[in-house]
Enzyme design. Structure first.
Site, short mmCIF file in Angstrom:
data_model
loop_
_atom_site.label_atom_id
_atom_site.label_comp_id
_atom_site.label_asym_id
_atom_site.label_seq_id
_atom_site.Cartn_x
_atom_site.Cartn_y
_atom_site.Cartn_z
N SER A 50 0.84 -1.19 0.00
CA SER A 50 0.00 0.00 0.00
C SER A 50 0.88 1.24 0.00
O SER A 50 2.02 1.21 0.49
CB SER A 50 -0.90 0.00 1.23
OG SER A 50 -1.54 1.25 1.42
N TYR A 74 -2.35 -0.58 10.96
CA TYR A 74 -2.23 -1.00 9.57
C TYR A 74 -0.99 -0.41 8.92
O TYR A 74 -0.23 -1.11 8.23
CB TYR A 74 -3.49 -0.58 8.81
CG TYR A 74 -3.48 -0.92 7.34
CD1 TYR A 74 -3.82 -2.19 6.88
CD2 TYR A 74 -3.13 0.04 6.39
CE1 TYR A 74 -3.82 -2.49 5.53
CE2 TYR A 74 -3.13 -0.26 5.04
CZ TYR A 74 -3.47 -1.53 4.62
OH TYR A 74 -3.46 -1.82 3.28
#
Length: 335
Positions: A138, A151
């Site tokens: 990501s 995260y």
């Protein structure tokens, strides 16, 4: 011979779209996830697209379960050629509102799940000196944002872990390849089941892309693992490069805008399922599919990634055009 692939987090979202993309070439695909309802539906889509599906309920945080799943794959489908690490979970909340147990769970699934998957994949690939591992990353693995500390920390850890592993494989002159795909915001069901303590429902930070954009990029990376990393979406490129140049300015910008940009204007659904500890489809017996709730705002294509894929051809064409223009100019200049 058909490709044998393992896709983790395959019951919904990006993993599900990736499995469908692989199935178009007739691949044999092991689908690993916790939710039985989503796994069954994903397996049906793989078969309908022309692939062979083997759904296996697996919690990637449990190393023993991952080992057992890989053993089933080799016994029922054959030697593993491709392993795609994609499974994750998250909590949307300020760091001080996330309990230590919740933070640990996110880390165990989102980071250690990749470590477990990679270790098991290597156990099956190194002896054959063959195979590819794709780490689905990501933009947040390079540029963290507020409200997603667990995260973001896990995605940063994946980058560091993978870079270390890549050096070791190069040292050993291994033919096993590992590559990363760094993704932008994607319209997946995670925002419909993530544990959130925000005052309004969570949303991806625009621009938002459909999961099929991510899936095409992941499959492209699997076919061409020689590049160490792929960036998908113009927002990914801009964010990662800006963070290298002006990280402090981004800190202040995200401090001002990062809370509002990650929340919709709708009221929170008090009955929203949560998938941190148990699969969300088990709570309601529902299949969440690949898409989330933002179809009306999501892009179906990434011009940036198309340009990235074809950069060599474009460069060759540009050089050829320049040579042609120069030659024409020389001819005209002699007249």
């Amino acid at each position: 011979m058909s490709l044998v692939a393992v896709v983790t987090g395959a019951s919904a979202g990006i993993g599900r779209a990736t499995a469908r993309e692989l199935a178009r070439d007739g691949a044999k695909i092991a689908l690993l996830a916790r939710g039985s309802v989503g796994l069954a539906a994903a397996a049906g889509e793989v078969r309908a697209a022309g692939g062979v599906a083997l759904p296996i309920e697996t919690d990637m945080a449990d190393y023993a379960q991952v080992v057992a799943a890989a053993a089933r794959v080799t016994a029922e489908l054959g030697d593993i050629d491709l392993w795609i690490n994609n499974a994750f979970t998250s909590v949307f909340a300020p760091f001080v509102e996330i309990t230590p147990e919740e933070f640990r769970r996110v880390t165990e699934v989102t980071y250690l799940g990749f470590v477990h998957g990679t270790r098991v994949a290597l156990d099956h690939m190194l002896s054959r000196d063959h195979g590819t591992i794709v780490q689905v990353g990501s933009t947040l693995g390079y540029r963290s944002i507020p409200l997603q500390s667990a995260y973001c920390g896990a995605k940063h850890a994946i980058v560091g872990f993978t870079e270390s592993l890549r050096c070791e494989l190069l040292h050993d002159r291994s033919r096993v390849r590992v590559t990363m795909v760094q993704l932008p915001a994607v319209n997946t069901p995670q925002f419909d089941w993530v544990l959130s303590r925000l005052s309004r429902p969570a949303q991806p930070v625009p621009p938002i892309y459909q999961p099929e954009v991510a899936a095409r990029a992941i499959v492209h990376a699997a076919r061409r693992p020689g590049r160490r990393e792929y960036w998908v979406g113009a927002s990914t490129v801009v964010t990662i490069l800006a963070n290298r140049i002006v990280p402090g300015i981004l800190d202040h910008h995200l401090g001002r805008t990062g809370y509002a940009s990650q929340q919709t204007e709708r009221p929170t659904d008090p009955d929203q399922p949560v998938n941190l500890w148990q699969p969300a489809d088990g709570e309601r017996g529902a299949d969440f599919g690949a898409h989330g709730s933002f179809d009306h705002r999501a892009h179906r294509h990434s011009p940036q990634f198309w340009l990235s894929r074809h950069r060599r051809s474009l460069l060759t064409g540009a050089v050829g055009l320049a040579v042609g223009v120069a030659a024409a100019g020389a001819v005209l200049g002699r007249r």
